[in-house]
Design a protein around this motif. Structure first.
Motif, PDB file in Angstrom:
ATOM      1  N   ILE A 374     -48.067 -18.997  -9.603  1.00 56.48           N
ATOM      2  CA  ILE A 374     -49.086 -19.647 -10.435  1.00 56.48           C
ATOM      3  C   ILE A 374     -50.362 -19.883  -9.630  1.00 56.48           C
ATOM      4  O   ILE A 374     -51.491 -19.653 -10.121  1.00 56.48           O
ATOM      5  CB  ILE A 374     -48.526 -20.970 -10.999  1.00 56.48           C
ATOM      6  CG1 ILE A 374     -47.395 -20.682 -11.993  1.00 56.48           C
ATOM      7  CG2 ILE A 374     -49.626 -21.776 -11.667  1.00 56.48           C
ATOM      8  CD1 ILE A 374     -46.702 -21.933 -12.508  1.00 56.48           C
ATOM      9  N   ALA A 375     -50.222 -20.348  -8.367  1.00 51.23           N
ATOM     10  CA  ALA A 375     -51.404 -20.603  -7.541  1.00 51.23           C
ATOM     11  C   ALA A 375     -52.169 -19.316  -7.252  1.00 51.23           C
ATOM     12  O   ALA A 375     -53.415 -19.277  -7.307  1.00 51.23           O
ATOM     13  CB  ALA A 375     -50.974 -21.275  -6.232  1.00 51.23           C
ATOM     14  N   GLU A 376     -51.447 -18.236  -6.983  1.00 48.16           N
ATOM     15  CA  GLU A 376     -52.106 -16.957  -6.703  1.00 48.16           C
ATOM     16  C   GLU A 376     -52.825 -16.426  -7.945  1.00 48.16           C
ATOM     17  O   GLU A 376     -53.954 -15.923  -7.862  1.00 48.16           O
ATOM     18  CB  GLU A 376     -51.068 -15.953  -6.222  1.00 48.16           C
ATOM     19  CG  GLU A 376     -51.652 -14.596  -5.827  1.00 48.16           C
ATOM     20  CD  GLU A 376     -50.590 -13.637  -5.343  1.00 48.16           C
ATOM     21  OE1 GLU A 376     -50.915 -12.461  -5.108  1.00 48.16           O
ATOM     22  OE2 GLU A 376     -49.426 -14.060  -5.195  1.00 48.16           O
ATOM     23  N   ALA A 377     -52.169 -16.569  -9.103  1.00 45.50           N
ATOM     24  CA  ALA A 377     -52.789 -16.093 -10.341  1.00 45.50           C
ATOM     25  C   ALA A 377     -54.010 -16.938 -10.702  1.00 45.50           C
ATOM     26  O   ALA A 377     -55.020 -16.420 -11.204  1.00 45.50           O
ATOM     27  CB  ALA A 377     -51.771 -16.123 -11.479  1.00 45.50           C
ATOM     28  N   ARG A 378     -53.963 -18.237 -10.437  1.00 43.94           N
ATOM     29  CA  ARG A 378     -55.112 -19.092 -10.733  1.00 43.94           C
ATOM     30  C   ARG A 378     -56.292 -18.734  -9.832  1.00 43.94           C
ATOM     31  O   ARG A 378     -57.447 -18.764 -10.254  1.00 43.94           O
ATOM     32  CB  ARG A 378     -54.722 -20.562 -10.551  1.00 43.94           C
ATOM     33  CG  ARG A 378     -55.882 -21.519 -10.888  1.00 43.94           C
ATOM     34  CD  ARG A 378     -55.542 -22.970 -10.611  1.00 43.94           C
ATOM     35  NE  ARG A 378     -54.519 -23.446 -11.537  1.00 43.94           N
ATOM     36  CZ  ARG A 378     -53.269 -23.710 -11.188  1.00 43.94           C
ATOM     37  NH1 ARG A 378     -52.895 -23.536  -9.915  1.00 43.94           N
ATOM     38  NH2 ARG A 378     -52.413 -24.139 -12.060  1.00 43.94           N
ATOM     39  N   SER A 383     -61.758 -16.049 -15.865  1.00 42.34           N
ATOM     40  CA  SER A 383     -62.204 -16.522 -17.180  1.00 42.34           C
ATOM     41  C   SER A 383     -61.449 -17.798 -17.517  1.00 42.34           C
ATOM     42  O   SER A 383     -60.384 -18.092 -16.968  1.00 42.34           O
ATOM     43  CB  SER A 383     -61.943 -15.466 -18.256  1.00 42.34           C
ATOM     44  OG  SER A 383     -60.554 -15.226 -18.397  1.00 42.34           O
ATOM     45  N   ALA A 384     -62.031 -18.569 -18.440  1.00 46.55           N
ATOM     46  CA  ALA A 384     -61.402 -19.821 -18.868  1.00 46.55           C
ATOM     47  C   ALA A 384     -60.085 -19.557 -19.583  1.00 46.55           C
ATOM     48  O   ALA A 384     -59.128 -20.338 -19.484  1.00 46.55           O
ATOM     49  CB  ALA A 384     -62.352 -20.591 -19.780  1.00 46.55           C
ATOM     50  N   LYS A 385     -60.007 -18.422 -20.279  1.00 44.93           N
ATOM     51  CA  LYS A 385     -58.779 -18.078 -21.000  1.00 44.93           C
ATOM     52  C   LYS A 385     -57.634 -17.828 -20.026  1.00 44.93           C
ATOM     53  O   LYS A 385     -56.498 -18.283 -20.238  1.00 44.93           O
ATOM     54  CB  LYS A 385     -59.021 -16.847 -21.867  1.00 44.93           C
ATOM     55  CG  LYS A 385     -57.833 -16.464 -22.716  1.00 44.93           C
ATOM     56  CD  LYS A 385     -58.175 -15.270 -23.606  1.00 44.93           C
ATOM     57  CE  LYS A 385     -56.978 -14.896 -24.478  1.00 44.93           C
ATOM     58  NZ  LYS A 385     -57.288 -13.740 -25.357  1.00 44.93           N
ATOM     59  N   ALA A 386     -57.922 -17.123 -18.924  1.00 49.28           N
ATOM     60  CA  ALA A 386     -56.886 -16.850 -17.935  1.00 49.28           C
ATOM     61  C   ALA A 386     -56.445 -18.134 -17.245  1.00 49.28           C
ATOM     62  O   ALA A 386     -55.255 -18.360 -17.001  1.00 49.28           O
ATOM     63  CB  ALA A 386     -57.385 -15.834 -16.920  1.00 49.28           C
ATOM     64  N   THR A 387     -57.434 -19.007 -16.927  1.00 46.17           N
ATOM     65  CA  THR A 387     -57.093 -20.279 -16.287  1.00 46.17           C
ATOM     66  C   THR A 387     -56.234 -21.136 -17.202  1.00 46.17           C
ATOM     67  O   THR A 387     -55.277 -21.782 -16.770  1.00 46.17           O
ATOM     68  CB  THR A 387     -58.374 -21.028 -15.908  1.00 46.17           C
ATOM     69  OG1 THR A 387     -59.171 -20.202 -15.045  1.00 46.17           O
ATOM     70  CG2 THR A 387     -58.037 -22.341 -15.210  1.00 46.17           C
TER      71      THR A 387
END
Length: 679
Positions: A374-378, A383-387
């Motif tokens: 999760i930390a790596e993906a964040r 974009s706000a959608k991905a976050t």
């Protein structure tokens, strides 16, 4: 008196039948056939003479034809009787029929209600099915004593009358005490637990007109079906697993609210001094206080993770554990002072502790990997959608029923692994906490008594699996209660009884179990005696070993043949080894005697020729006679005796072959000489 047919297998393989006039009589509790007249071979029977005999018998019986002729009988039907007959005997032995007639009173019914209820219980025990199918089963498939036929209306009416007449559970009380008297039970520990069962419908019942709660309602499902309405079932059992009483409550009933009713309902049952055992779901202070009324006591499981001050203090106390079993250690702790002191038992299972640690380690590894993902993906989100998607994944992890216990949320909203919780869980690995109000029970008795609470869970498992109480389609509350009462009647009837088969088959099996070990010891004794005999006859140790080669070779080959043919070791085949060993060693003694007689000053070849010329013919013909004699057993009808004869004959022939081949070869190899034909 009857005509009896026997048969024999002749040497050419054909089977000949014989007829006998026989009569059965009982000797020492066993039925034996006594042959009165031998009528001769079946294919040479005097049929005319038998007809004259039958006609002369009819002069005294007054019949016109031969009694028992098949054209005088018409088969109207057949029904199964075995299982029902056994259950009916137990039903009467336990006094269930008398208890039912007692609560039903003097009312008269068109159908015997007690017999209909017995038919429903027998059906639930032997062939669980719906009430409609049970009525058909009792009318067409099974023979119910005193009940020729019934229909589903009789079944429903009997259930209604049972619940109406047994409002105070007098039938359950009578059945339990009859079972306790029959099995000599002592009710010192009473185990109570609850379960739930669901109904195949989508909507719960509506509330009653008087505001009564819905009976089939949504609640905490122990069957993991929260989407279906259910009822809650309570069961009290003894330490042997014998059911005492069953209760049925609405599906949304809380476990904490039923203990008072259970205590009150059993108060008038004359159970004496009883220690009630309950698990953590019932151990509130009010319930435990209620169980101590009228001199009662309790053993209760305690919650270790609810933040209770007493539990926390009991677990933190130091002390030495006492080993009860390989997988159980106990430690007694007292919390409080004076009359307010509470007695705790800390139990520790080393095997379960290792399992808890392994499972927690796997969970931590999974959490670390998921948080890192999760930390790596964040960090890569642009974009706000991905976050937002990663935030939702983090929330799902926080709300997970098992993974969230090792997580904590920081002030910034991020999830991290809570090392303090992990350390706290490590201190609880393999432990469970018990409390008791009985000052006389030892810590060991408390721990072992609580473990027997599994008997109540076994009772629920039997109800749901063996008795197949689901699916339940009953709609009315009193019929749902009767459905469970009917099933509960089965448990004390059969649970502590075991069925035994009798006859020649079990007798042979018992003889095999008891005799085979003795015969193995006999074989070992035979080997020892023969070895001592050889020790006295032959001073040479090598000669002693050589003399046993043919017999051991034959026995090993015989067991190899048994293995290939799938034959079992029984009271007949185990005799082969001792028989062959004892008989064939006689041949080896003669062979070696003549061999050693010529050996001084002569070559091995000359000594062997002398031994074969002197003893060879005797060994050959003696072996043929022995093999032929044992082959006669191969014509027997009993498989074990037939195997004994064939294998014994084969073993004798193999021993003779070893006498003339393997033994001379071994002697040549041992001496280092070569046969004269190779020189």
């Amino acid at each position: 008196m009857y005509l009896r047919r026997t048969q024999r297998r002749r040497a050419d393989g054909s089977v000949v039948g014989y007829l006998q006039l026989a009569h059965n009589h009982r000797v020492g509790g066993v039925t034996q056939a006594e042959v009165l007249v031998n009528l001769g071979r079946e294919d040479k029977l005097d049929v005319v003479g038998l007809r004259r005999l039958a006609e002369s018998i009819t002069r005294f019986t007054g019949d016109d034809g031969v009694p028992g002729a098949t054209d005088e009988f018409e088969v109207a039907g057949s029904r199964a009787i075995g299982g029902v007959w056994l259950l009916d005997g137990l039903w009467s032995k336990l006094g269930i029929d008398r208890a039912l007639r007692g609560v039903l009173g003097a009312r008269r019914f068109s159908t015997d209600v007690e017999r209909v209820l017995f038919a429903l219980v027998a059906n639930r025990a032997l062939c669980p099915c719906s009430k409609l199918a049970a009525a058909e089963w009792a009318s067409e498939d099974a023979w119910i004593p005193g009940l020729d036929e019934m229909d589903d209306d009789h079944a429903y009416r009997a259930m209604d009358l049972l619940v109406e007449a047994d409002a105070l559970a007098k039938v359950q009380e009578a059945v339990f005490f009859a079972t306790a008297d029959l099995l000599n039970l002592e009710v010192d520990l009473l185990f109570f637990d609850t379960t739930s069962t669901y109904f195949e419908r989508d909507e719960p019942d509506a509330e009653g007109e008087d505001g009564a709660p819905a009976f089939r309602a949504f609640g905490h499902s122990k069957d993991h079906r929260p989407d279906l309405p259910q009822v809650v079932i309570g069961l009290a059992v003894t330490r042997e697993g014998i059911p005492v009483r069953v209760w049925v409550w609405p599906g949304n009933t809380n476990d904490m609210s039923v203990i008072a009713q259970v205590k009150d309902d059993l108060r008038g049952w004359r159970l004496g001094r009883v220690v009630t055992v309950v698990d953590r779901g019932f151990s509130s202070k009010e319930n435990l206080r209620y169980l101590t009324r009228a001199g009662g006591h309790w053993i209760a499981g305690e919650r270790m993770r609810d933040g209770s001050r007493d539990a926390r203090e009991a677990l933190s106390r130091s002390g030495r554990y006492q080993t009860v079993r390989d997988n159980l250690r106990v430690k007694e702790v007292s919390v409080g002072e004076g009359d307010a002191a509470k007695r705790f038992i800390v139990c520790h299972n080393p095997t379960e502790a290792e399992r808890d640690k392994a499972m927690r380690d796997e969970t931590i590894i999974r959490l670390e990997a998921e948080l890192a993902r999760i930390a790596e993906a964040r960090a890569r989100a642009r974009s706000a959608k991905a976050t937002d998607a990663h935030n939702r994944a983090e929330c799902a992890l926080r709300d997970h029923p098992t993974l969230s216990r090792y997580l904590r949320q920081t002030k910034t909203g991020r999830l991290v692994i809570d090392r303090a919780k992990i350390a706290a869980e490590e201190r609880l690995d393999g432990k469970y906490l018990l409390s008791t109000s009985d000052p006389d029970l030892s810590a060991e008795d408390v721990a072992l008594g609580y473990k027997n609470l599994l008997e109540a869970e076994r009772g629920f498992r039997d109800l749901k699996t063996t008795l197949e109480l689901r699916p339940v389609f009953h709609r009315l509350e009193h019929r749902i209660r009767a459905h469970w009462d009917e099933a509960k009647q089965r448990s004390p009837v059969l649970q502590q009884f075991e069925m035994q088969t009798v006859g020649l088959g079990p007798l042979h099996a018992k003889m095999a179990r008891e005799l085979v070990p003795t015969l193995v010891e006999s074989f070992a004794l035979t080997v020892a005696i023969i070895f001592v005999t050889f020790l006295l006859v032959f001073r040479n140790g090598t000669a002693r070993l050589m003399a046993m080669i043919p017999s051991l070779f034959a026995i090993l080959m015989m067991f190899a043949l048994m293995r290939l043919a799938g034959m079992s070791l029984n009271i007949a085949t185990i005799l082969i080894a001792s028989t062959v060993l004892g008989t064939s060693e006689n041949d080896q003694i003669h062979f070696f005697y003549h061999f050693l007689e010529r050996r001084p000053g002569a070559s091995v070849d000359a000594a062997l020729r002398h031994a074969l010329a002197t003893a060879g013919h005797a060994i050959f013909f003696a072996t043929l006679i022995n093999a032929g004699g044992f082959l006669a057993f191969g014509l027997a009808d009993l498989p074990a005796v037939r195997q004994f004869g064939l294998l014994s004959a084969a073993a004798f022939l193999l021993s003779m072959i070893a006498d003339f081949t393997a033994l001379p070869a071994a002697l040549w190899l041992l001496s280092g000489e070569k046969p004269e034909s190779e020189k």
